[in-house]
Design an enzyme around this catalytic site. Structure first.
Site, short mmCIF file in Angstrom:
data_model
loop_
_atom_site.label_atom_id
_atom_site.label_comp_id
_atom_site.label_asym_id
_atom_site.label_seq_id
_atom_site.Cartn_x
_atom_site.Cartn_y
_atom_site.Cartn_z
N LYS A 73 -34.76 -66.28 21.69
CA LYS A 73 -34.12 -67.18 20.73
C LYS A 73 -32.95 -67.97 21.33
O LYS A 73 -32.73 -69.12 20.99
CB LYS A 73 -33.61 -66.37 19.53
N ALA A 134 -22.47 -58.05 14.33
CA ALA A 134 -22.18 -59.30 15.02
C ALA A 134 -23.31 -59.66 15.99
O ALA A 134 -23.10 -60.36 16.97
CB ALA A 134 -20.86 -59.17 15.77
N GLY A 136 -27.65 -60.85 16.31
CA GLY A 136 -28.39 -62.07 15.96
C GLY A 136 -28.44 -62.34 14.47
O GLY A 136 -28.11 -63.44 14.01
N TYR A 236 -35.24 -54.27 7.05
CA TYR A 236 -36.40 -54.31 6.13
C TYR A 236 -37.38 -53.16 6.40
O TYR A 236 -38.41 -53.05 5.71
CB TYR A 236 -37.13 -55.66 6.22
P1 NAD Z 1 -28.82 -57.09 17.39
O1 NAD Z 1 -29.26 -56.15 18.43
O2 NAD Z 1 -28.62 -58.52 17.72
O3 NAD Z 1 -27.42 -56.55 16.77
C1 NAD Z 1 -27.23 -55.18 16.52
C2 NAD Z 1 -25.94 -54.97 15.71
O4 NAD Z 1 -25.90 -53.59 15.30
C3 NAD Z 1 -24.66 -55.21 16.50
O5 NAD Z 1 -23.68 -55.76 15.64
C4 NAD Z 1 -24.26 -53.80 16.96
O6 NAD Z 1 -22.87 -53.68 17.22
C5 NAD Z 1 -24.66 -53.01 15.73
N1 NAD Z 1 -24.89 -51.59 15.98
C6 NAD Z 1 -25.81 -51.03 16.82
N2 NAD Z 1 -25.76 -49.68 16.74
C7 NAD Z 1 -24.77 -49.38 15.87
C8 NAD Z 1 -24.21 -48.17 15.38
N3 NAD Z 1 -24.69 -46.98 15.78
N4 NAD Z 1 -23.20 -48.24 14.49
C9 NAD Z 1 -22.72 -49.43 14.08
N5 NAD Z 1 -23.21 -50.62 14.48
C10 NAD Z 1 -24.21 -50.59 15.38
O7 NAD Z 1 -29.83 -56.91 16.18
P2 NAD Z 1 -30.28 -58.02 15.10
O8 NAD Z 1 -31.39 -58.81 15.66
O9 NAD Z 1 -29.08 -58.72 14.59
O10 NAD Z 1 -30.90 -57.07 13.97
C11 NAD Z 1 -30.09 -56.28 13.12
C12 NAD Z 1 -30.96 -55.77 11.98
O11 NAD Z 1 -31.35 -56.89 11.19
C13 NAD Z 1 -32.27 -55.11 12.45
O12 NAD Z 1 -32.57 -54.05 11.57
C14 NAD Z 1 -33.30 -56.21 12.29
O13 NAD Z 1 -34.60 -55.70 12.06
C15 NAD Z 1 -32.76 -56.92 11.07
N6 NAD Z 1 -33.18 -58.32 10.97
C16 NAD Z 1 -33.70 -58.70 9.79
C17 NAD Z 1 -34.08 -60.01 9.59
C18 NAD Z 1 -34.65 -60.37 8.25
O14 NAD Z 1 -35.18 -61.47 8.12
N7 NAD Z 1 -34.54 -59.49 7.26
C19 NAD Z 1 -33.91 -60.96 10.60
C20 NAD Z 1 -33.35 -60.55 11.82
C21 NAD Z 1 -33.00 -59.21 11.99
#
Ligand code: NAD
Length: 287
Positions: A73, A134, A136, A236
């Site tokens: 991305k 913080a 994606g 989700y």
């Molecule tokens: P990412 O890897 O970019 O970010 C992970 C985040 O989680 C960071 O802020 C990190 O600091 C935090 N984190 C990780 N382990 C942690 C812990 N033990 N305690 C506290 N914070 C912790 O991930 P992402 O792509 O932003 O995805 C995050 C969630 O959102 C995932 O579950 C993903 O499936 C979901 N998501 C959903 C949609 C949707 O359309 N519903 C879209 C994108 C991502």
């Protein structure tokens, strides 16, 4: 299928790695068929260092549009010809629209988040948000909520590499949306988190906590929730996280992540086709 695909069928793609588990081909192909559109959607496993070549292919094969997923991305945002205002701030894209060889990148995760809340009767304008995370998903929804006129966004993140992301988003929004008060706190400051939640309209979990294999876990003590708080999750899988279950038990309005996923896809569909995705029909088909 053999009757639907012809020499004139236009192609949409998903680019990223892995892509084999994605629900996007089923959702978009169902929708094209429902609306009698002469398009097909296929997923291609593309690594980050292959994205420049993939962009040339989009142009060469006149692919009408593409989704982009992890881990491509961010690099994709540097390779397109133009970016939507939100994508410019986020610095990542999940959608490419190909207008006669000109590739424009969009990010629809934040749009999906806002639409998911709207479906529960909740608007963003003038609201105080507390957002955990913080990464994606967090960055995309923080930027969209700022663009949509949130009053304030308090970002909490653990002490890891993503913390600097939160500070970068804060700095970018200071220029792009100076009226939105964006603050960043360490997740370890639990007293601040409790106080910010007590003053908030909307609490969002945009971390991976709650997602398998961290299902059954929540970053929020249930006693910090009150019934007039709106609680949203980006996770989700599972459909209801512990946070969402705790919020429901408290009587909060909730917006689980499945809706965000549906609506970010629907926003991409509209960018691709100019039409509303047949979301009701797709949800009935999927159920
Ligand atoms: P990412 O890897 O970019 O970010 C992970 C985040 O989680 C960071 O802020 C990190 O600091 C935090 N984190 C990780 N382990 C942690 C812990 N033990 N305690 C506290 N914070 C912790 O991930 P992402 O792509 O932003 O995805 C995050 C969630 O959102 C995932 O579950 C993903 O499936 C979901 N998501 C959903 C949609 C949707 O359309 N519903 C879209 C994108 C991502």
């Amino acid at each position: 299928m053999e009757k639907r695909i012809s020499g004139t069928t236009g192609l949409f793609t998903l680019l990223g790695s892995p892509v084999g588990h994605s629900g996007s081909p089923a959702m978009y192909n169902f929708s094209f068929q429902q609306q009698g559109l002469d398009y097909a959607y296929l997923a291609f496993d593309v690594k980050k260092d292959q994205m420049a070549e993939a962009m040339d292919m989009l142009r060469l094969f006149k692919v009408r549009g593409s989704n982009v997923t992890m881990p491509c991305k961010t690099v994709a945002a540097t390779l397109v010809d133009d970016l939507s205002p939100a994508a410019k701030i986020v610095g990542a894209i999940n959608v490419i629209v190909n207008d006669d060889g000109k590739l424009t990148g969009h990010i629809t995760d934040g749009l999906g988040f806002v639409r998911n809340l709207k479906e529960t009767g909740v608007t963003i304008q003038g609201k105080k948000l507390v957002v955990l995370g913080a990464g994606g998903a967090a960055t995309a929804l923080q930027v969209q909520c700022a663009l949509d006129g949130a009053a304030s966004i308090s970002i909490f993140n653990q002490d890891d590499d993503f913390y600097a992301n939160a500070e970068a988003t804060q700095a970018k929004l200071k220029t792009a949306t100076p009226n939105v008060d964006v603050t960043v706190y360490p997740l370890a400051d639990q007293a601040k988190l409790k106080a910010e939640i007590a003053a908030a309209d909307i609490l969002v979990n945009a971390t991976v906590v709650g997602m398998k294999p961290l299902d059954g876990q929540s970053l929020i003590d249930p006693s910090w929730l009150q019934s007039d708080l709106v609680v949203a999750d980006t996770v989700y899988n599972p459909l209801k996280t512990k946070l969402i279950e705790d919020a429901e038990a408290t009587g909060c309005t909730v917006a689980p992540g499945k809706g965000m996923l549906l609506w970010q896809g629907a926003a991409a569909y509209t960018l691709f086709t100019g039409k509303d995705m047949p979301t009701d029909e797709y949800q009935a088909y999927e159920a």
